[in-house]
Design a protein around this motif. Structure first.
Motif, PDB file in Angstrom:
ATOM      1  N   PHE A 126     -41.868  49.200  24.023  1.00 38.48           N
ATOM      2  CA  PHE A 126     -42.758  48.668  22.990  1.00 38.48           C
ATOM      3  C   PHE A 126     -43.023  49.727  21.916  1.00 38.48           C
ATOM      4  O   PHE A 126     -43.068  50.924  22.213  1.00 38.48           O
ATOM      5  CB  PHE A 126     -44.093  48.264  23.619  1.00 38.48           C
ATOM      6  CG  PHE A 126     -44.010  47.057  24.509  1.00 38.48           C
ATOM      7  CD1 PHE A 126     -44.351  45.805  24.037  1.00 38.48           C
ATOM      8  CD2 PHE A 126     -43.582  47.180  25.824  1.00 38.48           C
ATOM      9  CE1 PHE A 126     -44.275  44.687  24.852  1.00 38.48           C
ATOM     10  CE2 PHE A 126     -43.501  46.067  26.648  1.00 38.48           C
ATOM     11  CZ  PHE A 126     -43.854  44.817  26.163  1.00 38.48           C
ATOM     12  N   PHE A 171     -50.995  51.639  30.106  1.00 38.39           N
ATOM     13  CA  PHE A 171     -49.688  50.979  30.007  1.00 38.39           C
ATOM     14  C   PHE A 171     -48.655  51.832  30.743  1.00 38.39           C
ATOM     15  O   PHE A 171     -47.798  52.459  30.130  1.00 38.39           O
ATOM     16  CB  PHE A 171     -49.312  50.767  28.548  1.00 38.39           C
ATOM     17  CG  PHE A 171     -50.328  49.935  27.822  1.00 38.39           C
ATOM     18  CD1 PHE A 171     -50.346  48.562  27.993  1.00 38.39           C
ATOM     19  CD2 PHE A 171     -51.284  50.513  27.010  1.00 38.39           C
ATOM     20  CE1 PHE A 171     -51.296  47.778  27.358  1.00 38.39           C
ATOM     21  CE2 PHE A 171     -52.233  49.743  26.370  1.00 38.39           C
ATOM     22  CZ  PHE A 171     -52.238  48.374  26.540  1.00 38.39           C
ATOM     23  N   VAL A 172     -48.792  51.865  32.061  1.00 41.22           N
ATOM     24  CA  VAL A 172     -47.995  52.799  32.838  1.00 41.22           C
ATOM     25  C   VAL A 172     -46.581  52.273  33.085  1.00 41.22           C
ATOM     26  O   VAL A 172     -45.611  53.023  32.991  1.00 41.22           O
ATOM     27  CB  VAL A 172     -48.683  53.103  34.190  1.00 41.22           C
ATOM     28  CG1 VAL A 172     -47.873  54.095  34.987  1.00 41.22           C
ATOM     29  CG2 VAL A 172     -50.073  53.655  33.944  1.00 41.22           C
ATOM     30  N   ASP A 173     -46.476  50.955  33.354  1.00 42.48           N
ATOM     31  CA  ASP A 173     -45.166  50.439  33.787  1.00 42.48           C
ATOM     32  C   ASP A 173     -44.264  50.023  32.630  1.00 42.48           C
ATOM     33  O   ASP A 173     -43.323  49.274  32.808  1.00 42.48           O
ATOM     34  CB  ASP A 173     -45.351  49.285  34.778  1.00 42.48           C
ATOM     35  CG  ASP A 173     -45.945  48.054  34.118  1.00 42.48           C
ATOM     36  OD1 ASP A 173     -46.373  48.153  32.951  1.00 42.48           O
ATOM     37  OD2 ASP A 173     -45.995  46.993  34.769  1.00 42.48           O
ATOM     38  N   MET A 174     -44.558  50.456  31.419  1.00 44.07           N
ATOM     39  CA  MET A 174     -43.673  50.152  30.293  1.00 44.07           C
ATOM     40  C   MET A 174     -43.533  51.387  29.410  1.00 44.07           C
ATOM     41  O   MET A 174     -44.408  52.260  29.412  1.00 44.07           O
ATOM     42  CB  MET A 174     -44.251  48.983  29.478  1.00 44.07           C
ATOM     43  CG  MET A 174     -45.633  49.256  28.896  1.00 44.07           C
ATOM     44  SD  MET A 174     -46.463  47.759  28.369  1.00 44.07           S
ATOM     45  CE  MET A 174     -47.069  48.276  26.755  1.00 44.07           C
ATOM     46  N   ARG A 228     -39.594  47.848  30.201  1.00 46.19           N
ATOM     47  CA  ARG A 228     -39.554  47.261  28.858  1.00 46.19           C
ATOM     48  C   ARG A 228     -40.085  48.283  27.866  1.00 46.19           C
ATOM     49  O   ARG A 228     -40.865  49.159  28.217  1.00 46.19           O
ATOM     50  CB  ARG A 228     -40.421  46.006  28.844  1.00 46.19           C
ATOM     51  CG  ARG A 228     -39.873  44.954  29.791  1.00 46.19           C
ATOM     52  CD  ARG A 228     -40.902  43.905  30.133  1.00 46.19           C
ATOM     53  NE  ARG A 228     -41.294  43.122  28.958  1.00 46.19           N
ATOM     54  CZ  ARG A 228     -42.208  42.148  28.981  1.00 46.19           C
ATOM     55  NH1 ARG A 228     -42.816  41.855  30.116  1.00 46.19           N
ATOM     56  NH2 ARG A 228     -42.520  41.484  27.891  1.00 46.19           N
ATOM     57  N   GLY A 268     -43.253  56.843  31.157  1.00 43.29           N
ATOM     58  CA  GLY A 268     -43.552  56.594  32.561  1.00 43.29           C
ATOM     59  C   GLY A 268     -43.950  57.859  33.308  1.00 43.29           C
ATOM     60  O   GLY A 268     -44.565  57.795  34.359  1.00 43.29           O
ATOM     61  N   GLU A 291     -42.741  44.276  21.303  1.00 46.49           N
ATOM     62  CA  GLU A 291     -41.621  44.557  22.185  1.00 46.49           C
ATOM     63  C   GLU A 291     -40.363  44.822  21.362  1.00 46.49           C
ATOM     64  O   GLU A 291     -40.132  44.206  20.328  1.00 46.49           O
ATOM     65  CB  GLU A 291     -41.374  43.391  23.142  1.00 46.49           C
ATOM     66  CG  GLU A 291     -40.333  43.743  24.190  1.00 46.49           C
ATOM     67  CD  GLU A 291     -40.468  42.902  25.434  1.00 46.49           C
ATOM     68  OE1 GLU A 291     -41.038  41.810  25.344  1.00 46.49           O
ATOM     69  OE2 GLU A 291     -39.992  43.341  26.494  1.00 46.49           O
TER      70      GLU A 291
END
Lengths: 409, 298
Positions: B144, B166-169, B142, B184, B133
């Motif tokens: 990364f 890892f769609v929502d970050m 967030r 996104g 992160e």
């Protein structure tokens, strides 16, 4: 004294590691492209390996290691002096999501000691799965251990969120279970498995109106047996597997060589079985699942009911059934090729595809990375016939590992 | 003067395809074409290369889908001879349409081996990328970063895996063979080589705790571990630096377990046993009472 999250993670993962199951496959494919959340499932990925040779695919932890059961082989039995700890469901959810985001894991494998009652424990586990799915839009893998005697309603709800459910039969025989786990009953475990099988089968069917049935554990169910803690032979173990695979349509049966644990019960053997025994059982399991063997064929070769530790089960079977060999590399049916020691499923597929177009010779097999030394007594083709080799009295000697001198000191 | 092309090291299937087609339409056999990499050492005997001119009315090549998939895969390989091998397979497949199915053919055996390495590299990348992160979340997202060193040119083929998982970050994967970035909406690939960044993340500490605790010291199988997690990956994995210490401690831990004498059970075990016995007795009394009731005349 209050334990930190890190302390509890150490305790509760240490307590969960004796469960060998770690697979994250078999649940079909899905991802988060449409749901805009987190997580996907495909063929299962191993994200790390520990020096014990096992993979880490799932975050394998217990909700708590308090337990009211007293199973002799288990590190968490009530009579053990291990330190106890518990997670709240929210902590498990947080750990799962944070680990997942860093690509450490494929998902969660949640199990638990039994506290208060089976239903109470099970409902906490179901809560973790439900919130992961509904509140956090988590689409990674979830494997839940089901608690014996939990109510059917909880089991049904668990199946909605989990990819795989499992319940351990623990001992290959009912006698073993009665001796080592007095509070568990083989009948109840089987009943639970039967119930799950009914649910899983029903979910694959369409409803009367032609709609899809609600999802229920698409990854199926699995179980584990402990090897070497009691007197059960390999034949006992494999015949138990056979009935589990056919009777309950299990996806996997795991064999876990009994491993010494801290503060072990006095009734356990002091010496663990050789790890090779566990390996041979897995090889036999593979022969059953992918090579068309019956377990009874594999164990027929030896009167004591144990698998040969020196030779792999397929080679041992071939040596015991020499009358069936050698076979024609270019003409033998696929089922027979699969029974040739040294040929795997992939190489058999490659052979069958290639021999439609060309005559294969022994040298061609080398290009498929097949061990010529191992296959040549069992095959004939243009330019090669095993002749006397296949009839040698001491054929076995060609394969057994060379004896090694023991260390002097 | 000879026929051929000078290619970038990372030339992909889609860039190679029109060139190969051009050679084929010019009716140039594999031996006549030189595929030279820009980074290859120049030698005294290097001749200038010219592109062959297609002949009028020449028929374009035809490939079965299996063969096409194989060529697509081996062009992700880092081996500089991949272009020549791919063109030879393309050439031969015109007279031997089933060529790709013949795994025992030397060209196909080599191509399949390369295909296997590419697949392995792709798979290991999905397994061993570690996101760290970076900074605070912005607009609820967030962010990364990850550093990875793939052996082959697999970034475009792993992009769908990461962007559907890892769609929502927001995340960026940096490698010496280019980078991938996800916001996104879209996943951007750039072939520009990246330098190794300095990354750290506090959660690594929890992960290491988990890694050490889930290890069973009573079964050491380092060969099995190494075959799945070769040392070349170790330098970028946070947990692997713990392995030497874990192995060093293992014998003592096992010896301690063996030497331990059975200890008396904790108090709560005795309370449990007592309660269970009470329940059993109660049940016994109940059933005895029921029995008496049943037998007693109404």
């Amino acid at each position: 004294m209050k334990q930190s999250l890190s302390d509890r993670l150490a305790l509760l993962s240490d307590a969960a590691k004796y469960d060998a199951s770690c697979s994250s496959s078999g649940a079909g494919k899905r991802d988060s492209a449409a749901t805009k959340g987190l997580g996907s499932v495909s063929n299962g990925i191993c994200h790390a390996f520990t020096p014990d040779g096992r993979c880490i695919s799932l975050l394998k932890i217990l909700l708590t290691n308090f337990c009211i059961y007293d199973c002799a082989y288990c590190i968490n039995r009530s009579s053990s002096n291990v330190p106890r700890a518990r997670f709240t469901p929210d902590e498990v959810i947080w750990l799962t999501l944070e680990f997942y985001r860093r690509n450490y894991i494929e998902g969660l494998f949640l199990s638990s000691g039994i506290i208060r009652s089976s239903d109470d424990t099970m409902s906490q586990m179901v809560r973790v799965a439900r919130e992961l799915r509904q509140t956090h839009k988590f689409r990674g893998y979830i494997h839940l251990k089901t608690i014996p005697n939990a109510s059917p309603a909880l089991l049904a709800e668990a199946g909605l969120y989990a990819d795989r459910l499992s319940i351990n039969v623990e001992m290959p025989t009912e006698r073993g279970l009665a001796d080592y786990a007095p509070q568990k009953h083989a009948g109840e475990i089987r009943h639970s498995m039967g119930e799950m099988r009914t649910h899983i089968d029903a979910a694959k069917d369409r409803t009367l109106t032609g709609r899809k049935a609600p999802r229920f554990a698409p990854g199926g169910q699995s179980t584990q047996m402990i090897v070497g803690a009691d007197q059960a032979t390999d034949r006992d173990i494999l015949s138990s597997s056979s009935s589990l695979y056919t009777g309950y349509k299990l996806r996997r049966v795991y064999y876990s060589a009994f491993s010494p644990i801290p503060d072990a019960s006095a009734i356990l053997p002091i010496k663990p079985p050789p790890l090779l025994r566990e390996h041979r059982l897995y090889q036999a399991d593979w022969l059953f699942r992918f090579y068309g063997f019956q377990f009874s064929e594999i164990t027929a070769g030896r009167p004591d009911g144990m698998l040969d530790l020196e030779l792999d089960p397929k080679l041992a079977w071939a040596l015991a059934n020499r009358a069936m060999f050698p076979i024609d590399l270019n003409r033998a049916p696929k089922e027979m090729l699969l029974r040739v020691p040294g040929l795997g499923v992939r190489s058999v597929q490659a052979i069958v595809a290639a021999r439609r177009h060309r005559q294969l010779r022994l040298e061609d097999l080398a290009r498929l990375k097949v061990s010529i030394r191992k296959v040549k007594p069992f095959l004939y083709t243009t330019g090669w016939s095993p002749g006397r080799l296949a009839e040698r009295q001491n054929l076995r000697q060609l394969f057994v590992p060379q004896p090694q001198q023991l260390a002097l000191f | 003067m000879a026929y051929g092309f000078i290619l970038d090291d990372h030339t992909s299937f889609s860039a190679w395809r029109p060139l190969a087609r051009q050679c084929f339409l010019a009716d140039r056999a594999p031996e006549e074409i030189e595929w030279r990499c820009a980074s290859a050492e120049t030698t005294l005997f290097d001749t200038p290369l010219v592109a062959p001119t297609p002949k009028n009315g020449a028929q374009p090549p035809v490939l079965r889908s299996k063969c096409l998939a194989l060529l697509r895969s081996i062009l992700r390989h880092a081996d500089q001879t991949r272009f020549a091998l791919a063109y030879r397979i393309l050439w031969r497949a015109q007279t031997e349409p089933a060529l790709a199915s013949i795994a025992t053919d030397p060209d196909i055996a080599r191509a399949l081996h390369m295909h296997k390495q590419v697949r392995e590299d792709t798979h290991k990348m999905t397994a061993y990328v570690r996101f760290r992160e970076h900074g605070e979340a912005q607009n609820g997202r967030r962010s990364f970063y990850a550093w990875f060193e793939p052996d082959h040119y697999v970034l475009p083929s792993v992009a769908p895996f990461f962007s559907k998982r890892f769609v929502d970050m927001d995340w960026v994967i940096l490698t010496p063979k280019g980078s991938l970035a996800w916001n996104g909406e879209t996943c951007a690939f750039s072939p520009t080589p990246c330098a190794k960044p300095k990354l750290s993340d506090d959660i690594d500490q929890l992960w290491k705790t988990y890694y050490v605790s889930t290890f069973n010291p009573a079964r050491i199988k380092t060969k099995a571990m190494l075959s799945e997690m070769p040392r070349k990956y170790w330098k970028n994995l946070p947990e692997t630096q713990l392995i030497p210490q874990m192995l060093a401690d293992a014998p003592a831990r096992v010896a301690a377990m063996a030497a331990q004498q059975p200890r008396p059970a904790p108090a709560f075990h005795h309370r449990l046993q007592q309660r269970r016995a009470d329940v059993e007795n109660q049940k016994g009394t109940d059933s005895a009472l029921r029995e008496v009731h049943r037998q007693s005349p109404k």
